[in-house]
Design an enzyme around this catalytic site. Structure first.
Site, PDB file in Angstrom:
ATOM      1  N   ASP A 155       1.603  -5.911 -10.922  1.00 14.30           N
ATOM      2  CA  ASP A 155       0.756  -6.140  -9.766  1.00 14.30           C
ATOM      3  C   ASP A 155       0.350  -4.834  -9.126  1.00 14.30           C
ATOM      4  O   ASP A 155       0.560  -4.508  -7.957  1.00 14.30           O
ATOM      5  CB  ASP A 155       1.578  -6.962  -8.760  1.00 14.30           C
ATOM      6  N   LYS A 157      -1.525  -2.007  -7.801  1.00 13.11           N
ATOM      7  CA  LYS A 157      -2.711  -1.974  -6.695  1.00 13.11           C
ATOM      8  C   LYS A 157      -2.487  -1.150  -5.584  1.00 13.11           C
ATOM      9  O   LYS A 157      -1.096  -0.607  -5.180  1.00 13.11           O
ATOM     10  CB  LYS A 157      -3.069  -3.450  -6.131  1.00 13.11           C
ATOM     11  N   ASN A 160       0.418  -1.570  -3.161  1.00  9.27           N
ATOM     12  CA  ASN A 160       2.042  -1.345  -3.703  1.00  9.27           C
ATOM     13  C   ASN A 160       2.459  -0.080  -3.980  1.00  9.27           C
ATOM     14  O   ASN A 160       3.438   0.220  -4.675  1.00  9.27           O
ATOM     15  CB  ASN A 160       1.964  -2.407  -4.983  1.00  9.27           C
ATOM     16  N   ASP A 173       7.152  -3.447  -4.836  1.00  9.05           N
ATOM     17  CA  ASP A 173       6.887  -4.534  -5.171  1.00  9.05           C
ATOM     18  C   ASP A 173       7.196  -5.173  -6.560  1.00  9.05           C
ATOM     19  O   ASP A 173       6.309  -5.113  -7.476  1.00  9.05           O
ATOM     20  CB  ASP A 173       5.419  -5.002  -4.647  1.00  9.05           C
ATOM     21  N   THR A 194      -3.084  -9.818  -8.407  1.00  7.84           N
ATOM     22  CA  THR A 194      -4.202  -9.667  -7.486  1.00  7.84           C
ATOM     23  C   THR A 194      -5.305  -9.868  -7.998  1.00  7.84           C
ATOM     24  O   THR A 194      -5.534  -9.233  -8.816  1.00  7.84           O
ATOM     25  CB  THR A 194      -3.775  -8.685  -6.388  1.00  7.84           C
TER      26      THR A 194
HETATM   27  P1  ATP Z   1       4.631  -9.753  -0.689  1.00  3.22           P
HETATM   28  O1  ATP Z   1       5.946 -10.035  -1.105  1.00  3.22           O
HETATM   29  O2  ATP Z   1       3.860 -10.878  -0.030  1.00  3.22           O
HETATM   30  O3  ATP Z   1       3.857  -9.334  -2.086  1.00  3.22           O
HETATM   31  P2  ATP Z   1       4.833  -7.214  -0.054  1.00  3.22           P
HETATM   32  O4  ATP Z   1       4.947  -6.736  -1.032  1.00  3.22           O
HETATM   33  O5  ATP Z   1       3.636  -6.364   0.826  1.00  3.22           O
HETATM   34  O6  ATP Z   1       4.387  -8.738   0.294  1.00  3.22           O
HETATM   35  P3  ATP Z   1       7.263  -6.090   1.337  1.00  3.22           P
HETATM   36  O7  ATP Z   1       7.726  -5.668  -0.160  1.00  3.22           O
HETATM   37  O8  ATP Z   1       8.100  -7.087   1.989  1.00  3.22           O
HETATM   38  O9  ATP Z   1       6.175  -7.312   1.040  1.00  3.22           O
HETATM   39  O10 ATP Z   1       6.472  -5.150   2.309  1.00  3.22           O
HETATM   40  C1  ATP Z   1       5.775  -5.600   3.390  1.00  3.22           C
HETATM   41  C2  ATP Z   1       5.324  -4.334   3.971  1.00  3.22           C
HETATM   42  O11 ATP Z   1       6.167  -3.209   4.391  1.00  3.22           O
HETATM   43  C3  ATP Z   1       4.715  -3.581   2.804  1.00  3.22           C
HETATM   44  O12 ATP Z   1       3.215  -3.694   2.968  1.00  3.22           O
HETATM   45  C4  ATP Z   1       4.597  -2.100   3.353  1.00  3.22           C
HETATM   46  O13 ATP Z   1       3.608  -1.449   4.327  1.00  3.22           O
HETATM   47  C5  ATP Z   1       6.024  -1.937   4.119  1.00  3.22           C
HETATM   48  N1  ATP Z   1       7.035  -1.326   3.286  1.00  3.22           N
HETATM   49  C6  ATP Z   1       7.743  -2.007   2.211  1.00  3.22           C
HETATM   50  N2  ATP Z   1       8.415  -1.381   1.690  1.00  3.22           N
HETATM   51  C7  ATP Z   1       8.468  -0.119   2.400  1.00  3.22           C
HETATM   52  C8  ATP Z   1       9.327   1.116   2.235  1.00  3.22           C
HETATM   53  N3  ATP Z   1      10.243   1.280   1.359  1.00  3.22           N
HETATM   54  N4  ATP Z   1       8.975   2.069   3.113  1.00  3.22           N
HETATM   55  C9  ATP Z   1       8.014   2.040   4.256  1.00  3.22           C
HETATM   56  N5  ATP Z   1       7.330   0.863   4.075  1.00  3.22           N
HETATM   57  C10 ATP Z   1       7.731  -0.251   3.306  1.00  3.22           C
END
Ligand code: ATP
Length: 478
Positions: A155, A157, A160, A173, A194
């Site tokens: 995934d 993109k 991520n 992700d 995606t």
């Molecule tokens: P999904 O799980 O629905 O695919 P996602 O992968 O975007 O969504 P998360 O990994 O829970 O979900 O992250 C949510 C948001 O939090 C991300 O889009 C990013 O903007 C922020 N985020 C995630 N990890 C970090 C990190 N290590 N540092 C800073 N921001 C983060």
């Protein structure tokens, strides 16, 4: 130090409950001060957390157990934890520790201070060649590393790809990632991804392989240079149709070597993509002319180039023109916006204007606008003080829009064919205009730069926007 030699320097993340494998006690929520929400995913909230004892900052991914079970995402969460705990590389988010309480799971991740890559693309429209080269070279090293471990991301993109405090990438992700075991060294067969970045083999054969990530890389290189992903459509079905037919176009102005690289990656047959095992491996991909000059071994230690937009117009000429204009006296002249008033036949009312006062004039103009101006429906009852067709550029793609400046002030843009309001340039005290040349001007906002083209009108637009921005715009001047 090479990227791979950093491996041994990192601690292993702890897992399970109670004491961790190396005898340290498991952390608990009470060990942290929780701060702002960094983002929300479908199954988690990511919060900035400061460890009280050490003062270290982490991105704490918090998952509600009930929600995960209800949504049948247990496998997704455990896969993410499993993959993250195997990774030990500067271009990936690192999982430092995990713990849980009765309701939640907590993943302590490295904090990617500068957030996602996507808003940076949106802000500048598209990246110049140097930036694209640097950032996609980092992605290549990251892919080489996980593919070496038998992991497919599946995934890839811009959402991520996060950025750390020094603006290096940190890929995240891994909920949909796949660890290839010995029995399946090349293929993984569940449907994930995606729409815009999904590989054709996943759509046709329901199979993903390491090379599917190279397809994602091709899409990202295209998007960085052009501003939009190569396959996009109004819905997923049409997007999938385009992908399976390899229906995309390289727009005018796209750099030649970049186009060659994209064509070598966006190939329907996964065994023919540059960089895949069957087609030269990563050495071949890194040797592509687009990456000439990249010093791969020290990439993570280099200072990333500043993110600047790729401007298809001759920006040097633009700069010269701009300085020339800065020297001029920008006093309003009598012709200002004559064409607008002429449109509505209101020129005569100018004479009575001082007698009746601005309010009365505004009321009259608004009435006239309601009766005679087809754009009136898009401006929430505000008075249009300047309007005209512009080409609104996003990267190398331009869309024709009717731009409407109102006395609120607001800047609306409308699709003149569908007669549909497409959006608004967010107005704030930080909004700035910049004239590039007679045709091109920018509207800078804190989150995005709008690249607009209006034949011979750039100066007029900048001047009108600035007047209303500085509170100098007067209805009596119309
Ligand atoms: P999904 O799980 O629905 O695919 P996602 O992968 O975007 O969504 P998360 O990994 O829970 O979900 O992250 C949510 C948001 O939090 C991300 O889009 C990013 O903007 C922020 N985020 C995630 N990890 C970090 C990190 N290590 N540092 C800073 N921001 C983060």
């Amino acid at each position: 130090m090479s990227v791979s030699s950093e491996k041994g320097l990192r601690r292993k993340s702890s897992s399970g409950s109670g004491a961790s494998g190396d005898g340290r006690m498991k952390k608990t929520p009470a060990d942290f001060e929780f701060g702002t929400i960094l983002g929300e995913g479908s199954y988690s909230t990511v919060v900035l957390a400061k460890e009280k004892k050490t003062g270290k900052q982490f991105a704490m991914k918090i998952l509600e157990k009930k929600h995960i079970i209800r949504e049948k995402k247990v496998q997704y969460v455990s896969r993410e934890k499993d993959v993250l705990s195997r990774l030990d590389h500067p271009f990936f988010v690192r999982l430092y520790f995990t713990f849980q309480d009765s309701e939640r799971l907590y993943f302590g991740l490295s904090y990617a201070e500068k957030g996602e890559l996507l808003p940076y693309i949106q802000r500048v429209g598209c990246f110049d060649v140097e930036c694209t080269c640097f950032y996609t070279a980092e992605i290549i090293l990251a892919l080489e590393y996980i593919h070496g471990l038998g992991i497919i991301h599946r995934d890839l993109k811009p959402e991520n790809i996060l950025l750390d405090e020094k603006m290096h990438i940190k890929i995240t992700d891994f909920g949909t990632a796949k660890i290839l075991d010995n029995a399946e060294t090349t293929r993984a067969n569940s449907f994930v991804g995606t729409a815009e970045y999904v590989s054709p083999e996943l759509l046709t054969d329901k199979e993903a392989c390491k090379s599917s990530d190279l397809w994602g890389l091709g899409c990202i290189i295209f998007q960085l240079l052009a501003g939009l992903p190569p396959f996009h459509a109004v819905n997923e079905y049409q997007c999938f149709q385009k992908i399976t037919k390899l229906d995309y176009e390289i727009p005018d102005g796209f750099p030649e070597l970049g186009a060659d690289l994209v064509r070598s990656l966006l190939i329907l047959d996964p065994t023919k993509r540059l960089g895949c095992d069957e087609f030269g491996g990563y050495a071949q991909l890194k040797a592509h002319g687009f990456y000439e000059g990249i010093v791969w071994e020290t990439l993570h230690e280099q200072t990333p180039p500043a993110i600047v937009p790729y401007l298809p117009s001759n920006s040097k000429d633009g700069e010269a023109l701009r300085s020339e204009y800065m020297m001029r006296d920008f006093k309003r002249d009598d012709e200002f916006d004559d064409h607008l008033l002429a449109c509505w036949g209101l020129k005569e009312s100018k004479e009575t204007d001082s007698k009746q006062g601005d309010n009365e004039l505004r009321r009259q103009l608004l009435e006239k606008q309601k009766r005679e101006c087809k754009w009136d429906t898009f401006v929430n009852g505000e008075l249009i003080v300047k309007m005209g067709l512009v080409d609104k550029r996003k990267g190398l793609f331009a869309r024709r829009r009717q731009l409407l400046l109102t006395d609120a002030p607001h800047l609306y843009y409308v699709d003149p064919v569908a007669m549909e309001l497409k959006g608004e340039i967010p107005w704030s005290s930080d909004l700035r205009t910049e004239m590039k040349n007679f045709k091109v001007f920018f509207v800078h906002t804190p989150n995005r730069t709008y690249y607009l083209e209006a034949n011979g009108e750039a100066q007029d637009w900048c001047r009108a926007i600035d007047d209303w921005r500085l509170g100098k715009g007067k209805i009596s001047d119309l």
